[in-house]
Structure formats: structure tokens, C-alpha cells
Design a protein around this motif. Structure first.
Motif, mmCIF file in Angstrom:
data_model
loop_
_atom_site.group_PDB
_atom_site.id
_atom_site.type_symbol
_atom_site.label_atom_id
_atom_site.label_comp_id
_atom_site.label_asym_id
_atom_site.label_seq_id
_atom_site.Cartn_x
_atom_site.Cartn_y
_atom_site.Cartn_z
ATOM 1 N N ILE A 195 -13.327 17.402 -3.886
ATOM 2 C CA ILE A 195 -13.598 15.968 -3.716
ATOM 3 C C ILE A 195 -15.099 15.723 -3.607
ATOM 4 N N SER A 205 -10.704 9.508 3.019
ATOM 5 C CA SER A 205 -9.490 8.695 3.118
ATOM 6 C C SER A 205 -8.431 9.543 3.798
ATOM 7 N N GLY A 207 -5.564 10.173 2.613
ATOM 8 C CA GLY A 207 -4.999 11.045 1.585
ATOM 9 C C GLY A 207 -5.809 12.314 1.406
ATOM 10 N N MET A 208 -7.130 12.201 1.461
ATOM 11 C CA MET A 208 -8.000 13.380 1.354
ATOM 12 C C MET A 208 -7.842 14.290 2.571
ATOM 13 N N SER A 211 -4.709 16.282 2.457
ATOM 14 C CA SER A 211 -4.829 17.424 1.537
ATOM 15 C C SER A 211 -5.472 18.616 2.233
ATOM 16 N N ASP A 310 -0.782 12.687 -0.484
ATOM 17 C CA ASP A 310 -2.172 13.122 -0.340
ATOM 18 C C ASP A 310 -2.895 12.998 -1.671
ATOM 19 N N THR A 311 -4.206 13.191 -1.635
ATOM 20 C CA THR A 311 -5.042 12.958 -2.809
ATOM 21 C C THR A 311 -4.922 14.056 -3.857
ATOM 22 N N HIS A 325 -2.372 7.588 -5.053
ATOM 23 C CA HIS A 325 -2.901 8.617 -4.164
ATOM 24 C C HIS A 325 -4.413 8.800 -4.273
ATOM 25 N N ASN A 326 -5.037 8.255 -5.306
ATOM 26 C CA ASN A 326 -6.498 8.333 -5.415
ATOM 27 C C ASN A 326 -7.198 7.069 -4.933
ATOM 28 N N VAL A 328 -9.081 4.686 -2.637
ATOM 29 C CA VAL A 328 -9.956 4.853 -1.470
ATOM 30 C C VAL A 328 -10.225 3.461 -0.894
ATOM 31 N N HIS A 340 -2.957 4.871 1.661
ATOM 32 C CA HIS A 340 -2.538 4.325 0.366
ATOM 33 C C HIS A 340 -1.035 4.075 0.268
#
Length: 457
Positions: A195, A205, A207-208, A211, A310-311, A325-326, A328, A340
């Protein structure tokens, strides 16, 4: 003197959690394996969660016993009090009666320990030595840190970078309880490094951070991952809020016409609402409102679709309202609402028309939070201000209509370590974040190749 607080005794604390999946009119679509696209079985989740929690995740039993060890920890602050907001009613000059359930009385200052203690306990019983997790504003990370300390488990928290910088005292709470807290995205995981390679200045985020936490969990022996919202077992643990609230409303000789909670992943909202949703399914006329930020409008502008939690696409595919999921979100101060996706349970109830989602701008939420503080005294977390803002809106609507209504909302946590957000508000440094449709459309392109849900919004 009027009765302000409605208080249950320790003996009145619920001894079972409620599982709304036993009563939902439409069965939920299953989570899907990220590699095969087939429905997940218990063995697919075993690298991430202990089997005793996986069993709860997949359970359709209406009532689940709360182990004595968990009840002992809950008794530190539970049952939590319910308050009649007389002063807020007066400030708004409304005929509505307003009640709020005070979840800010927990040691961590929010509702999050209701599931953090349960997850730490079940991990301890399963032999877990270390738990990894993510956190947005830090409410979940601090709650899990405390709970891991109770049960002698190592805790590692990946905190969304913008919140890590905005809310240093949340991080210090985690460290005080013995956890290690890292700003996400970080250089500690493959996901984080990937990332940062694309965006070295990424604000992060949820999601990140998920991960990174999942990667660390599956890469180490005797390590599991814990999630503070979204999943079914989390909603089950939080149901103690609504079960207590039902008893307290009976003590008050009242019953809510409107129930309100803020919703990022859905846990505090579902915790209060789920037992009342059962009443609505069985015929009660209740308006049940989940409130989110306009800058992260998962429920109000996101489609119902299969998406990763997750991202970097390590989690199962969940059937939920999602922005992709991407996606932000803008760096608003309500970090716990910057996710998200939305809990599959909440998403299904929206599809079925049982609950309704609303979104509110950041500035309106802080104005409502200040009104609440100057009438009721309590300084609220930025997330909770969304529920207060919707409560104010509904109370003023009752005034316009000349109707007497009973409104119940979940005061999900205090804002005493979020005062930098209030300072920014008072100094004119906050703004509303309008989210262009093209940003959502771009993020949703990531869903085109994923399996499709049978239902649509």
C-alpha cells in the motif's frame, strides 16, 4: 425529584446473548471463500478465528449462554445505566421523550468491551497466545487491549494512520493495557508495504488495517485475529445492550417509538436494536434508524454486493452494503465510522425494510454533540454524535408534527480522549466532506469481477 437514571442490579444482568439470526425473515447469503468463491465452511475460517467463535458466527440458535467468567468481567460496569434526557428535551423544546443507554461507563469508555471480553475469553479457552486486530478511532483497539490483559494474551493493534495521529491518547490507553500499537499502513507486513509503495502518504483505512492484522495472524503460530464489528458473533455479544434496555424501558413504564444508533460496521447499533427488531418482526411499530457519515455512505449510497472485508482481499467475501474494498474515506474525526462495508446482518435488515439508514454531515454531528454536552453534561465520541444528531432531528420532527414520541438512542462512548476533534470544531478547522458520485463509481469497479449476490438493493 424526577427519576433520571434507570438502573438494573447486578443480578438483573442478562445471562444469555440474543442471536437475531434465529428470527430474521430472510436468511442471509453465506460468506464466500476468497479463492474458490464457494460458501465458507468452519475449516476455511479456522486460520483466522478459534473454532468456538466460528461456531457462534454460524449459529442460528436464538439464545447463547454467557460464560460465568465473562459475566464476572462484565460486572465491572454492567448493567449500564439508562438515562432520561430531560435537559435535552427542554433545550429542544420538544414533546418527545428521549432516553439514552450509557455505554460510556465501561473502563474503555465505549460499548466495545462487550465483545472484546468475550473474544479474549474464547481465544484463551482455545489456547491462543496472541491476538491481532485493527482499530479506527481506537475504541476497539483499547477495549481489546484491556480484555487481553484480563486473560493474559498478547495483543497487537494496527491503528488507521490518520486516527493514530489524531488520537494519541487512544494509543496510550492501549499501551497502558500492555498492547503494541502500530500506525497502518506500516512496513511491518507485505500488505502494508504494498500500500505504501503505491501511496507513501496514505492516511490509512480500516480495510488496510484489517489486511495487516489478518496477515500477521495467519503468519504466526498460536495467533488469531479479532474483529470489533461487522461479523455475526460480534452482533451477538453486543445484544446485551438491547436486552438490558428492554428491561429498563419496562421499569420506566415506556416503550420506544424510535430507536437510533450510529453505524460504522454496525456493532453498537445492532447491540441496542436487535432485541427490539425482534419485537418489530413480531408486529411492533418501531422506526429503527442506523446513522452514518455522508462522507462514508456505505448504507445510503453503496450497493448490496459481495465484497472483501479488507483492502488486499485476504478475508472471505461478505454479502453487505459496500463502497468497494479500495475505497478510502475522507479523514473525518469519527474514525470508527470510516469503513467501506456494513455488517451482513444490518445489510440484510435494510434490504428487508426493517431498519432504515440515514447519513449526516460532520458539522451537524458536532453541533448536536455540543448541544448534548451543554444540556446533559456528557461529552460524546465523534461517532456517537451521529446518533445524537439524528435524535435531535427526530425530536424536532416530533415538535413540528405536534406528536409525543419516545426516542431511545445508544450513547456508545465518551469523547474525553477525542477533545482534539472538538478543538478543531471550535477553531473552525472542520468541514463537511461531500463525496462525488464518480469516486464511489470508481471504487465499485473493483466489484465487477466478484461473485454476485442473489438479492439487490
Amino acid at each position: 425529584m424526577k427519576t433520571k437514571k434507570i438502573v438494573l442490579s447486578d443480578q438483573d444482568m442478562p445471562k444469555k446473548w440474543y442471536n437475531i439470526m434465529a428470527d430474521m425473515p430472510t436468511p442471509m447469503e453465506p460468506p464466500l471463500h476468497p479463492g474458490t468463491g464457494e460458501p465458507c465452511g468452519p475449516e476455511d475460517l479456522a486460520p483466522i478465528f478459534p473454532m468456538n467463535l466460528i461456531e457462534q458466527e454460524m449459529s442460528t440458535e436464538r439464545w447463547i449462554d454467557i460464560p460465568e467468567e465473562i459475566l464476572d468481567k462484565y460486572a465491572i460496569w454492567r448493567p449500564s445505566p439508562m438515562y432520561r434526557a430531560y435537559s435535552l428535551e427542554k433545550a429542544l423544546d420538544t414533546p418527545a421523550k428521549i432516553y439514552f443507554k450509557n455505554e460510556g461507563v465501561s473502563p474503555a469508555g465505549s460499548h466495545k468491551p462487550n465483545t472484546a471480553i468475550a473474544q479474549a475469553y474464547y481465544n484463551k479457552m482455545a489456547g491462543t497466545k496472541k491476538i491481532t486486530t485493527e482499530t479506527g478511532a481506537g475504541q476497539w483497539g483499547s477495549a481489546l487491549s484491556m480484555s487481553c490483559a484480563f486473560f493474559g494474551i498478547e495483543c497487537k493493534v494496527f491503528m488507521v494512520k490518520i486516527s493514530y495521529n489524531q488520537k494519541p491518547y487512544r494509543r496510550l490507553m492501549m499501551e497502558t493495557w500492555g498492547a503494541k500499537c502500530t500506525a497502518s499502513p506500516s512496513n511491518e507486513t507485505r500488505a502494508g508495504r504494498a500500500i505504501l509503495e503505491k501511496d507513501p502518504d496514505s492516511p490509512g483505512s480500516l480495510g488496510m488495517a484489517i489486511s495487516e492484522a489478518v496477515e500477521e495472524a495467519v503468519s504466526n503460530d498460536n495467533t488469531k485475529y479479532a474483529l470489533g464489528s461487522v461479523l455475526n458473533h460480534v452482533m451477538i455479544h453486543q445484544s446485551i445492550i438491547g436486552l438490558e434496555a428492554i428491561k429498563q424501558m419496562e421499569m420506566a413504564g415506556d416503550y420506544p417509538d424510535v430507536i437510533i444508533g450510529c453505524a460504522g460496521g454496525g456493532s453498537n447499533f445492532a447491540g441496542l436494536a436487535a432485541p427490539f427488531i425482534r419485537d418489530k418482526i413480531n408486529g411492533k411499530d418501531i422506526d429503527i434508524i442506523a446513522v452514518e457519515p455522508t462522507s462514508c455512505p456505505t448504507m445510503t449510497r453503496g450497493p448490496f454486493a459481495y465484497d472483501f472485508g479488507d483492502t488486499v482481499q485476504m478475508t472471505p467475501l461478505l454479502p453487505m452494503h459496500t463502497l468497494g474494498h479500495n475505497f478510502v474515506p475522507a479523514p473525518i474525526h469519527a474514525g470508527g465510522l470510516r469503513y467501506h462495508g456494513m455488517a451482513p446482518i444490518i445489510s440484510q435488515l435494510i434490504l428487508d425494510g426493517i431498519i432504515r439508514p440515514e447519513s449526516i454531515n460532520q458539522m451537524a454531528t458536532f453541533k448536536a454533540g455540543v448541544t448534548f454536552a451543554r444540556s446533559e453534561g456528557y461529552i460524546s465520541a465523534p461517532e456517537c454524535n451521529h446518533a445524537i444528531a439524528m435524535t435531535v432531528k427526530e425530536a424536532l420532527k416530533a415538535k413540528e408534527e405536534g406528536k409525543q414520541k419516545t426516542i431511545l438512542f445508544n450513547w456508545s462512548g465518551h469523547g474525553l480522549v477525542d477533545l482534539a476533534a472538538y478543538e478543531a470544531f471550535f477553531r473552525g478547522k472542520l468541514a463537511d466532506h461531500e463525496l462525488p458520485q464518480e469516486v464511489i463509481d470508481t471504487a465499485l469497479k473493483d466489484l465487477e469481477s466478484l461473485p454476485k449476490t442473489k438479492q439487490t438493493k
